[in-house]
Design an enzyme around this catalytic site. Structure first.
Site, PDB file in Angstrom:
ATOM      1  N   LYS A  43       9.300  -0.561   9.448  1.00 52.25           N
ATOM      2  CA  LYS A  43       8.740  -0.614   8.243  1.00 52.25           C
ATOM      3  C   LYS A  43       8.130   0.994   7.997  1.00 52.25           C
ATOM      4  O   LYS A  43       8.550   1.446   6.917  1.00 52.25           O
ATOM      5  CB  LYS A  43       7.557  -1.620   7.884  1.00 52.25           C
ATOM      6  CG  LYS A  43       6.852  -1.337   6.527  1.00 52.25           C
ATOM      7  CD  LYS A  43       6.076  -2.484   6.258  1.00 52.25           C
ATOM      8  CE  LYS A  43       4.677  -2.324   6.967  1.00 52.25           C
ATOM      9  NZ  LYS A  43       3.743  -1.275   6.469  1.00 52.25           N
ATOM     10  N   ASN A  44       7.334   1.271   8.892  1.00 59.69           N
ATOM     11  CA  ASN A  44       6.772   2.524   8.626  1.00 59.69           C
ATOM     12  C   ASN A  44       7.476   3.950   8.761  1.00 59.69           C
ATOM     13  O   ASN A  44       7.107   4.743   8.571  1.00 59.69           O
ATOM     14  CB  ASN A  44       5.295   2.606   9.179  1.00 59.69           C
ATOM     15  CG  ASN A  44       4.214   1.630   8.657  1.00 59.69           C
ATOM     16  OD1 ASN A  44       4.674   0.939   7.690  1.00 59.69           O
ATOM     17  ND2 ASN A  44       3.412   1.298   9.392  1.00 59.69           N
ATOM     18  N   CYS A 138      -7.183  -1.616  -1.241  1.00 59.15           N
ATOM     19  CA  CYS A 138      -6.542  -2.756  -1.116  1.00 59.15           C
ATOM     20  C   CYS A 138      -7.400  -3.572  -0.240  1.00 59.15           C
ATOM     21  O   CYS A 138      -8.686  -3.283  -0.001  1.00 59.15           O
ATOM     22  CB  CYS A 138      -5.218  -2.324  -0.305  1.00 59.15           C
ATOM     23  SG  CYS A 138      -5.370  -1.540   1.363  1.00 59.15           S
ATOM     24  N   ARG A 143      -9.092   3.203   1.115  1.00 58.51           N
ATOM     25  CA  ARG A 143      -7.802   4.130   1.213  1.00 58.51           C
ATOM     26  C   ARG A 143      -7.831   5.131   0.289  1.00 58.51           C
ATOM     27  O   ARG A 143      -6.624   5.037  -0.563  1.00 58.51           O
ATOM     28  CB  ARG A 143      -6.917   3.047   1.362  1.00 58.51           C
ATOM     29  CG  ARG A 143      -6.942   2.135   2.414  1.00 58.51           C
ATOM     30  CD  ARG A 143      -5.690   1.303   2.470  1.00 58.51           C
ATOM     31  NE  ARG A 143      -4.502   2.019   3.305  1.00 58.51           N
ATOM     32  CZ  ARG A 143      -3.509   1.285   3.477  1.00 58.51           C
ATOM     33  NH1 ARG A 143      -3.309   0.203   3.212  1.00 58.51           N
ATOM     34  NH2 ARG A 143      -2.538   1.847   4.309  1.00 58.51           N
ATOM     35  N   ASP A 328      -3.161  -1.234  13.132  1.00 56.58           N
ATOM     36  CA  ASP A 328      -2.280  -2.266  12.867  1.00 56.58           C
ATOM     37  C   ASP A 328      -2.144  -3.255  14.116  1.00 56.58           C
ATOM     38  O   ASP A 328      -1.597  -4.442  13.720  1.00 56.58           O
ATOM     39  CB  ASP A 328      -0.955  -1.636  12.521  1.00 56.58           C
ATOM     40  CG  ASP A 328      -0.898  -0.818  11.314  1.00 56.58           C
ATOM     41  OD1 ASP A 328      -1.937  -0.935  10.484  1.00 56.58           O
ATOM     42  OD2 ASP A 328       0.025   0.067  11.180  1.00 56.58           O
ATOM     43  N   ARG A 420       6.150  -8.848   3.892  1.00 59.20           N
ATOM     44  CA  ARG A 420       6.342  -7.215   3.401  1.00 59.20           C
ATOM     45  C   ARG A 420       6.752  -6.499   4.904  1.00 59.20           C
ATOM     46  O   ARG A 420       7.413  -5.471   4.499  1.00 59.20           O
ATOM     47  CB  ARG A 420       4.809  -6.916   3.308  1.00 59.20           C
ATOM     48  CG  ARG A 420       4.491  -7.302   1.895  1.00 59.20           C
ATOM     49  CD  ARG A 420       3.496  -6.678   1.492  1.00 59.20           C
ATOM     50  NE  ARG A 420       3.425  -5.438   1.521  1.00 59.20           N
ATOM     51  CZ  ARG A 420       2.492  -4.539   0.820  1.00 59.20           C
ATOM     52  NH1 ARG A 420       1.468  -4.916   0.208  1.00 59.20           N
ATOM     53  NH2 ARG A 420       2.452  -3.178   0.759  1.00 59.20           N
TER      54      ARG A 420
HETATM   55  N1  EPU Z   1      -7.466   8.702   4.394  1.00 56.90           N
HETATM   56  C1  EPU Z   1      -8.330   9.576   3.838  1.00 56.90           C
HETATM   57  N2  EPU Z   1      -7.757  10.228   2.651  1.00 56.90           N
HETATM   58  C2  EPU Z   1      -6.327  10.457   2.345  1.00 56.90           C
HETATM   59  C3  EPU Z   1      -5.552   9.576   3.271  1.00 56.90           C
HETATM   60  C4  EPU Z   1      -6.183   8.787   4.265  1.00 56.90           C
HETATM   61  O1  EPU Z   1      -9.503   9.328   3.619  1.00 56.90           O
HETATM   62  O2  EPU Z   1      -5.949  10.941   1.548  1.00 56.90           O
HETATM   63  C5  EPU Z   1      -8.032   7.995   5.601  1.00 56.90           C
HETATM   64  C6  EPU Z   1      -7.930   6.335   4.980  1.00 56.90           C
HETATM   65  O3  EPU Z   1      -8.816   5.880   4.279  1.00 56.90           O
HETATM   66  C7  EPU Z   1      -7.922   5.876   6.560  1.00 56.90           C
HETATM   67  C8  EPU Z   1      -7.193   6.928   7.583  1.00 56.90           C
HETATM   68  O4  EPU Z   1      -7.176   8.186   6.687  1.00 56.90           O
HETATM   69  O5  EPU Z   1      -9.098   5.684   6.861  1.00 56.90           O
HETATM   70  C9  EPU Z   1      -5.794   6.710   7.664  1.00 56.90           C
HETATM   71  O6  EPU Z   1      -5.090   6.475   6.783  1.00 56.90           O
HETATM   72  P1  EPU Z   1      -3.249   6.834   6.687  1.00 56.90           P
HETATM   73  O7  EPU Z   1      -3.527   7.555   5.456  1.00 56.90           O
HETATM   74  O8  EPU Z   1      -2.920   7.250   8.089  1.00 56.90           O
HETATM   75  O9  EPU Z   1      -2.818   5.524   6.391  1.00 56.90           O
HETATM   76  P2  EPU Z   1      -1.376   5.196   5.582  1.00 56.90           P
HETATM   77  O10 EPU Z   1      -0.437   6.535   6.002  1.00 56.90           O
HETATM   78  O11 EPU Z   1      -1.865   4.996   4.189  1.00 56.90           O
HETATM   79  C10 EPU Z   1      -0.109   4.277   7.420  1.00 56.90           C
HETATM   80  C11 EPU Z   1       0.586   2.872   7.651  1.00 56.90           C
HETATM   81  C12 EPU Z   1      -0.355   1.753   7.831  1.00 56.90           C
HETATM   82  C13 EPU Z   1      -1.270   2.156   9.100  1.00 56.90           C
HETATM   83  C14 EPU Z   1      -1.928   3.566   8.841  1.00 56.90           C
HETATM   84  C15 EPU Z   1      -2.724   4.084  10.050  1.00 56.90           C
HETATM   85  C16 EPU Z   1       2.464   3.259   6.433  1.00 56.90           C
HETATM   86  C17 EPU Z   1       3.285   2.858   5.294  1.00 56.90           C
HETATM   87  N3  EPU Z   1       1.455   2.664   6.590  1.00 56.90           N
HETATM   88  O12 EPU Z   1      -0.858   4.225   6.347  1.00 56.90           O
HETATM   89  O13 EPU Z   1       0.225   0.658   8.061  1.00 56.90           O
HETATM   90  O14 EPU Z   1      -2.330   1.073   8.986  1.00 56.90           O
HETATM   91  O15 EPU Z   1      -0.937   4.451   8.607  1.00 56.90           O
HETATM   92  O16 EPU Z   1      -2.074   4.022  11.116  1.00 56.90           O
HETATM   93  O17 EPU Z   1       2.980   3.938   7.246  1.00 56.90           O
HETATM   94  C18 EPU Z   1       0.392  -1.528   8.228  1.00 56.90           C
HETATM   95  O18 EPU Z   1       1.952  -1.683   8.491  1.00 56.90           O
HETATM   96  O19 EPU Z   1       0.182  -3.021   8.167  1.00 56.90           O
HETATM   97  C19 EPU Z   1      -0.125  -0.569   7.621  1.00 56.90           C
HETATM   98  C20 EPU Z   1      -1.283  -0.905   6.940  1.00 56.90           C
END
Ligand code: EPU
Length: 459
Positions: A43-44, A138, A143, A328, A420
């Site tokens: 997915k990711n 969420c 986030r 995750d 999802r």
């Molecule tokens: N963060 C910030 N500011 C930002 C972006 C992130 O503070 O602008 C913080 C977030 O709040 C969090 C951390 O950085 O504490 C990591 O967030 P990240 O941006 O890495 O998460 P994401 O890219 O939104 C992806 C996966 C998630 C997974 C996270 C961490 C996808 C579509 N989603 O999310 O997957 O938990 O990386 O590895 O790739 C899942 O598949 O169940 C899922 C939630």
């Protein structure tokens, strides 16, 4: 005998039912999982690569091994709404993004899925304009997306936030040096900046970049499209901007979190399962921690075998970005630790809301104390079947694992979250001997969801 009788109590299994979001999963637990299971596409990895296909101003992109899951459906609808012509056939998605028709991303998709925000970068890079609703918080926590917005600003975008949406214009679009937070090293911000930088003038350097395999998969695709990305998979990624990208063919990596789900399910049920299609390098600390707990794990180039007939002890973990222990996988790991021989301490450092599933585990007889971001898991000899509700994707998977281990009939509602990110979870578990079925309850969501084989195109 007993298992035959139990099987007759189960409703029929249906395999493709992403629209039936009132469905529940029914499990008659207590059966050790045995056999082999093939992991589906990630997915990711799929979501950023689908968004990146919007960067191609000529030619088609052909993506293989794309999983049939609800989040992919949403992303296909999102890029289609922006003007891409999208065709799906089994696990192949073909995208022609030569003519984009708008830089305004529909609110309804971003509200359903945070990763819809990935279209912001290709829109800005190609059209120099993007109006994308902010995803908001969420169930996992707040986030924010400040890293994404700060980087776009550094690259030349003027950004305002109005009526809950990011309004961005970029008269100049230039490479920049972007320093991401050293602790969080965001996956989302890394992939958005990589996409944005491919069509920027000059060089972009991302420091403290996320090192997840999904970032490497995207970097590979961008390079096949004519991009010049180096260092993906390390903490420094350099992107030399080019003037144009074209469509390309890409294989999506297999899903490491799905693999981890089957491994945890095998362990919780004291089973013997070979997970096929994943390099053990994609699950580094997760496998080491189970070995430390005393679980027998053997690996090959693209398979992982778990033999978990003996009891295992509790071990402590703390989540962190790749190559650390993935957040995750935390709910799945904690669920197995409930059934260990001794106490474990689980620290969640990425999200402030990622113990949301624990109250449901407590209803199944787990003994877990939570203080702030730390869960102390006191081992119990067994879990009891119950009616439980998933609150997000991995919470749902954790409850499936708990139900597979618990003797008796469990019912897991809110299956829409599991849909999802997991393709045919019930069928794959059945093939491992689990007594599991999907039960259709009356559907309330009537929105059309594109299925493999259907064509989605803009008019
Ligand atoms: N963060 C910030 N500011 C930002 C972006 C992130 O503070 O602008 C913080 C977030 O709040 C969090 C951390 O950085 O504490 C990591 O967030 P990240 O941006 O890495 O998460 P994401 O890219 O939104 C992806 C996966 C998630 C997974 C996270 C961490 C996808 C579509 N989603 O999310 O997957 O938990 O990386 O590895 O790739 C899942 O598949 O169940 C899922 C939630």
């Amino acid at each position: 005998m007993k298992s035959v009788q139990l099987k007759q109590e189960l409703p029929e299994v249906s395999v493709s039912s992403v629209t039936k979001n009132q469905d529940q999963i029914v499990i008659l637990g207590g059966v050790p999982l045995r056999g082999e299971v093939q992991v589906s596409g990630s997915k990711n990895s799929s979501l950023p690569i689908l968004a990146a296909s919007l960067l191609a101003s000529r030619g088609q992109s052909v993506l293989h091994n794309v999983p049939s899951i609800a989040d992919v459906d949403i992303m296909c609808k999102m890029i289609s709404s922006l003007g891409a012509h999208v065709t799906r056939e089994d696990h192949t998605v073909i995208i022609d993004a030569s003519h984009l028709k708008t830089s305004v991303a529909p609110q309804k998709y971003v509200r359903q899925m945070r990763a819809s925000f990935y279209v912001a970068a290709p829109l800005l890079a190609r059209l120099h304009s993007a109006e994308v609703p902010l995803p908001g918080g969420c169930v996992l926590g707040t986030r924010p997306i400040d890293y994404h917005i700060n980087a776009f600003r550094k690259m030349g975008a003027q950004i305002t936030v109005e009526r809950g949406a990011m309004l961005a214009k970029a008269e100049r679009w230039e490479g920049a040096k972007v320093l991401l937070d050293h602790k969080n090293s965001s996956v989302g911000a890394t992939v958005n900046i990589m996409m944005a930088a491919c069509l920027a003038k000059g060089t972009t350097v991302i420091e403290n970049a996320a090192r997840e395999p999904e970032v490497i998969n995207l970097g590979d695709f961008l390079n096949k499209m004519g991009g010049r990305v180096s260092g993906a998979g390390t903490s420094t990624i350099t992107i030399e901007g080019v003037t144009e990208l074209h469509g390309a063919e890409q294989e999506i990596y297999n899903d490491r979190i799905e693999a981890g789900t089957f491994i945890a399910a095998a362990i919780a049920t004291h089973g013997d399962v070979r997970v096929r299609g994943l390099s053990p390098d994609h699950l580094p600390v997760f496998l080491e921690k189970y070995q430390e707990a005393g679980v027998s794990i053997s690996t090959g180039e693209d398979w992982i075998q778990v033999q978990a007939s003996s009891p295992y002890s509790g071990v402590d973990i703390s989540t962190s970005p790749f190559p650390g222990f993935a957040t995750d996988l935390q709910p799945l790991f904690l669920t197995t630790m409930c059934l260990a021989q001794s106490k474990s301490v689980i620290q969640e450092t990425i999200y402030d809301g990622r113990f949301n599933y624990v109250p449901e585990l407590l209803r199944m007889g787990a003994d877990v104390d939570i203080t702030d971001n730390t869960a102390i898991v006191h081992a119990v000899p067994k879990l009891g079947a119950a009616q439980v509700k998933s609150s997000d994707l991995r919470a749902g998977a954790a409850l499936v694992i708990a139900s597979l281990a618990a003797e008796g009939r469990s019912e897991i509602s809110n299956v829409k979250y599991i849909d999802r990110g997991y393709e045919d979870l019930a069928t794959k578990l059945q093939n491992l001997g689990a007594q599991v079925a999907r039960q259709h309850l009356p559907t309330i969501d009537t929105e059309e969801v594109p299925q493999p084989g259907l064509k989605i195109s803009h008019k």
